[in-house]
Write a protein that holds these residues in place. Sequence first.
Motif, short mmCIF file in Angstrom:
data_model
loop_
_atom_site.label_atom_id
_atom_site.label_comp_id
_atom_site.label_asym_id
_atom_site.label_seq_id
_atom_site.Cartn_x
_atom_site.Cartn_y
_atom_site.Cartn_z
N PHE A 1 58.28 -40.88 71.69
CA PHE A 1 58.16 -41.10 73.24
C PHE A 1 56.77 -41.43 73.75
O PHE A 1 56.01 -40.32 73.30
CB PHE A 1 58.63 -39.80 73.94
N THR B 1 64.08 -37.07 81.00
CA THR B 1 63.50 -37.69 79.90
C THR B 1 62.04 -38.45 80.54
O THR B 1 61.52 -38.86 79.43
CB THR B 1 64.43 -38.76 79.36
N VAL C 1 66.71 -48.02 76.20
CA VAL C 1 66.29 -46.55 75.77
C VAL C 1 65.07 -46.87 74.80
O VAL C 1 63.99 -46.07 75.07
CB VAL C 1 67.32 -45.80 75.32
N LEU D 1 62.02 -42.52 72.77
CA LEU D 1 63.09 -41.42 72.73
C LEU D 1 62.54 -40.40 71.60
O LEU D 1 61.89 -40.65 70.83
CB LEU D 1 64.59 -42.13 72.32
N TYR E 1 68.47 -37.29 75.32
CA TYR E 1 68.57 -38.86 75.15
C TYR E 1 69.98 -39.59 74.94
O TYR E 1 70.06 -40.71 74.99
CB TYR E 1 67.48 -39.14 73.98
#
Length: 607
Positions: free
Chosen positions: A278, A299, A387, A392, A398
């Motif tokens: 991420f 997130t 995504v 992620l 997630y």
Amino acid sequence: MLLAGVMLGTGTAAASADETPPPPAPSATPTPTPTPTPSPSESRPGSSLVITSPAAGFSPSKSVTVGGTMAAGSGVAVTASGSSGCVAAATDPSSVEWSCTATLPNGPGLVITATETLADGTAGGQDTVTVGVLGAPTIDKVPPQKSPGVASGTGYRGSSITLFVNGVSQACNAPVTDSGKWLCTIAGGSGNYSVRATQTVPSMGTSNPSAARQLMVNPTPTKPPAPVTPPTSPEPSPVLPPAPAVPDETPERTPTPSPTPSERADAGTLPWLERPIFPGHSGAGPTIGEALTNWGTPTGFGAQLPTPGETAAGGSWLWAPLFALAFISLIAMPLRLLASALRGRFSFRKPQLAGRNRRNTASGEPVPRNPWLMGAVPLAATAGLVVLAEGLNGEVRYVRLLFAVGAGLAILNVVGVAITSKLASDRLGVIGRLRFVPILLIIAAIATMIARLTGMEPPLVGGALIGVGFALTVPVRPRALVNLAGVGGVLLLAVLAWVAHGLVGPVDGFWASVFSELLATVCLAGVGSALILMLPIGALPGRVVLEWSRRAWFTTTLAVGTLAAAVLLPGVQPGITMLTALLVVTGFAAICVAVWAWSNYIEVARA
């Protein structure tokens, strides 16, 4: 003497506190008193609207209480650029005081306007006050795990961050980046710290401190001790009367073996979580328990999406039309030239999914395609791309993000494309058929790669996967209008989601996070999809619209590109990244023009 009195009254004179200036002598000629200019609130009879707070100047908080006086029984509506404002009304009909609390965006020169509505329903007075607003920065929520001694968060672009670690201040070396992020190293050793942060802009002032965050710092984590196992041999030792155990310091046992995967898991982290992908994350990964239970933890998807007010305050709308013109001249039109030059040179087989490439052995006819599978497979693939564009980790939150993104893309395709196209087709009296457009999935993958490589936040993503197909006998005008309706539906959904996402603000918890991430998906994928749909190539709506009217295509593409730039430009890093992007698209345009010129002039001359 008059000058001395003015200087003393404004606090600029250097006289000591014990000195008393003599009274000024009377002037021989009396100075006429200037006639005060009536304020807006005095321009209407029966109105006495005045803003008494906040005072003009600076507010160290985004939550501002606006108040003052008004005519008895009136109501007051407060508005400000980039905020939803607030409404005030006296609880007692005889009261003349009013106040309400508005959440304002960061920025200088913010004009707050109060408008009065009298008791009889007619418009009353109006008053304004101009303030600079700088709220507290945010500190990223860190799970109760060991941190490498780094605090991060978001703030106002260009401001300087000051941390207060257990009450002791320390300045950050770098200011808040253009994407709104900051990162500071906590000075000190291992331990538990309470961290607050303020941000400062010299032209405005210093904000209030943020809410405290608790960090457990362990900059140099130690390796887990090797497990102690009993001796495997049953034979008794030839020596050890009982004696206290002492550490073995023989050179042969000094090296410590590398921990096995099971030992690392017992230590509290998973090996595949130690280096999360991420963007912006650092330090050790979450513990096993946190990775499997943090369903309600945000997130960060859409956290850098600016509100409409922030784009206006940051100047994005000034540069947005230039971005739209660059998109038209360096990407859209060169692609049109390249497509025309390569037309008929290559043949591609259409992708066959869900058994289309198998024939029925009994009748010899192709097996019908499953429409649900045909729609679900590309949708799931695109959700994964969206995504991945943001980044992620191997955590259950997630999974929640993937669900929210998939739901947002479904809304975008069903409501934005399918329903609006059907309504437009019925209105124009033509019949079209919805179909999956593979090139949209390919371009969405390319956009994901660009966003991932450049670190754009918010990222450029695609999401529309379907289009409307017509028979060749349908005239070009109704085909173009139906396709324009589909683009307009996607863009309208994106704008509504953009406004709603700004009103919702930061969230925490499972369902609140799902709603926020769904809105961010509809906004980002809607804006990106509208930009992609207007490309004049293949089976995209832009090609049909350009064939029908060049003016309509140019106007629509300019509007879509301007909106997309206003949303996405704050996430583009300035300097070398912007220059590199400009060089890349300029080179791409040059290649497209060269191929087109070769095909239309040199090859034709040789033939």
